[in-house]
Write a protein that holds these residues in place. Structure first.
Motif, PDB file in Angstrom:
ATOM      1  N   ASN A  29       4.736 -40.431  33.049  1.00  0.00           N
ATOM      2  CA  ASN A  29       3.678 -41.258  33.529  1.00  0.00           C
ATOM      3  C   ASN A  29       4.182 -42.728  34.029  1.00  0.00           C
ATOM      4  O   ASN A  29       3.789 -43.531  35.009  1.00  0.00           O
ATOM      5  N   ALA A  75      -1.374 -45.013  36.098  1.00  0.00           N
ATOM      6  CA  ALA A  75      -0.604 -44.748  34.974  1.00  0.00           C
ATOM      7  C   ALA A  75      -1.060 -45.843  33.901  1.00  0.00           C
ATOM      8  O   ALA A  75      -0.995 -45.447  32.648  1.00  0.00           O
ATOM      9  N   ILE A  85      -3.787 -44.045  32.096  1.00  0.00           N
ATOM     10  CA  ILE A  85      -3.292 -43.073  31.258  1.00  0.00           C
ATOM     11  C   ILE A  85      -2.651 -43.585  30.072  1.00  0.00           C
ATOM     12  O   ILE A  85      -3.005 -43.196  28.915  1.00  0.00           O
ATOM     13  N   GLY A 128      -6.083 -41.139  37.254  1.00  0.00           N
ATOM     14  CA  GLY A 128      -5.168 -40.986  36.088  1.00  0.00           C
ATOM     15  C   GLY A 128      -5.933 -40.688  34.723  1.00  0.00           C
ATOM     16  O   GLY A 128      -5.316 -39.978  33.875  1.00  0.00           O
ATOM     17  N   GLY A 162      -4.290 -37.192  34.741  1.00  0.00           N
ATOM     18  CA  GLY A 162      -2.919 -37.680  34.102  1.00  0.00           C
ATOM     19  C   GLY A 162      -3.201 -37.465  32.538  1.00  0.00           C
ATOM     20  O   GLY A 162      -2.154 -37.157  31.821  1.00  0.00           O
TER      21      GLY A 162
END
Length: 398
Positions: A144, A253, A256, A307, A311
């Protein structure tokens, strides 16, 4: 009872190997569509084909790689794969036509498919069994982070410099991955070193049957992800939001990273359903929001929801594939999972490239939101209901 350590030298080494591998992957994935359309004068269908060719090669080699990992050893296959990947990165300097680029993408995809299958199998061996969900979640976090740095670096570089800088950077990253992988110590597995009779090629030697149901779910969800990887930069350019596109995966990200310390532990404690059902819903809502994005705020908000959704659930799906398989078949389970996942991205990239010519990007992302929402049913039928039943039995016995 004291937990076995997770953040060991070997875990960090294989995680950073994967990190460098995926940075190069994402830099090219988000910049090559612009290279194809602006420098090579291609169209959307050819953009999809460039992505598909790479992932088709990865898909074709993964089942064999899973077999080779379990038969010939993780380390040898990993080094061979990373060398192929690094050398292919260097050859982009001489690709000045669509046919040459397609051929190179195929070779590059072979290296990527072998390398990611090998790193996935090795990290599964390194992580303690009782911390699989947590460990694979953190391992996924390195990918990520690569997803943040890769697209951001790539899209920033092409705004101020040329593609030669892109290709040079990817080459350096590829050889860094080779060097770093050398210091990884792969744990010996039961039966390792014992010569086994050669097995004939068959479905059972190329695929791990216990990993197939959850891999099908991952393959369907990968269709939505294909729409992001292949066309997010072109879509952003059409909207006049190319700068925002470089931050899309940063936001993706960041959310995440915020959720990962909790979701990995929740997976181990509360089970996969508590993570995956909400994750699929968030992924679908994020794609729907992306289809209606006309300013930077909405565009990046969609990245945040995607995300938190896709993710978060992607490493969970990989963990399920490994946990449902025998420990002696982790390499095969990993290759089975990524074969389905990459097939979804590879076929999706080409098919979506054809569809977008007739629908436009906004309608494309709306369609993908519907496909992801339907995946709730697929997950329930293929894994979710069985997982819930097993967990109920465990809770009653406790």
């Amino acid at each position: 009872m004291k937990k076995q350590p997770l953040w060991t030298k070997d875990f960090l080494s294989i995680s950073f190997t994967s990190f460098f591998l995926f940075i190069g992957f994402y830099i090219l994935l988000t910049t090559l569509p612009i290279y194809v359309m602006d420098d090579l004068h291609g169209d959307e269908t050819q953009v999809g084909l460039i992505v598909s060719m790479f992932l088709i090669a990865a898909v074709l080699c993964r089942p064999f790689t899973g077999k080779w990992l379990d038969e010939y050893g993780r380390k040898k296959i990993l080094l061979a794969a990373l060398i192929i990947f690094a050398v292919a990165s260097l050859l982009y300097f001489w690709t000045d036509s669509i046919p040459l680029l397609l051929a190179l993408r195929f070779v590059h995809g072979i290296g990527f498919g072998m390398a990611t299958t090998a790193t996935g199998a090795i990290v599964a061996d390194i992580i303690p069994d009782e911390r699989k969900g947590e460990g694979l979640g953190y391992y996924g976090m390195f990918m990520n982070m690569a997803m943040v740095i890769g697209p951001f670096a790539g899209l920033t570089i092409i705004q101020y410099m040329g593609f030669d800088i892109i290709f040079g950077l990817c080459t350096v990253l590829g050889f860094l991955a080779v060097l770093l992988s050398i210091i990884v110590r792969v744990p010996k597995r039961s039966g390792h070193g014992v010569k086994k009779p050669a097995q004939k090629l068959s479905f059972s030697t190329l695929f791990e049957k216990n990993a197939i149901p959850i891999s099908i779910v991952a393959g369907i969800l990968a269709l939505g992800y294909a729409g992001l990887l292949s066309f997010i930069s072109v879509y952003a350019k059409e909207l006049g939001l190319l700068t925002a596109a470089s931050f899309f995966f940063v936001v993706y990200a960041v959310f995440i990273l915020i959720s990962r310390p909790f979701t990995g532990r929740w997976f181990d404690i509360h089970g996969e359903n508590k993570i995956i059902y909400p994750g699929i819903i968030l992924f679908a809502v994020g794609l729907l929001l992306l289809s209606q994005a006309h300013n930077t705020f909405v565009f990046l908000l969609a990245g945040a929801l995607i995300g938190l959704g896709f993710g978060t659930i992607q490493p969970c799906l990989q963990t399920i594939a490994i946990q449902r398989s025998d420990s002696s078949k982790r390499g095969l389970a990993t290759s089975t999972y990524f074969t389905f996942f990459d097939t979804g991205i590879g076929l999706g990239s080409y098919v979506l490239g054809v569809i977008v010519i007739y629908t436009g990007f906004s309608s494309l992302y709306m369609i993908l939101a519907g496909i992801v929402a339907i995946c709730l049913l697929f997950y329930y039928l293929l894994h979710g209901r069985k997982s819930a039943a097993v967990r109920q039995v465990k809770e009653k016995t406790i």
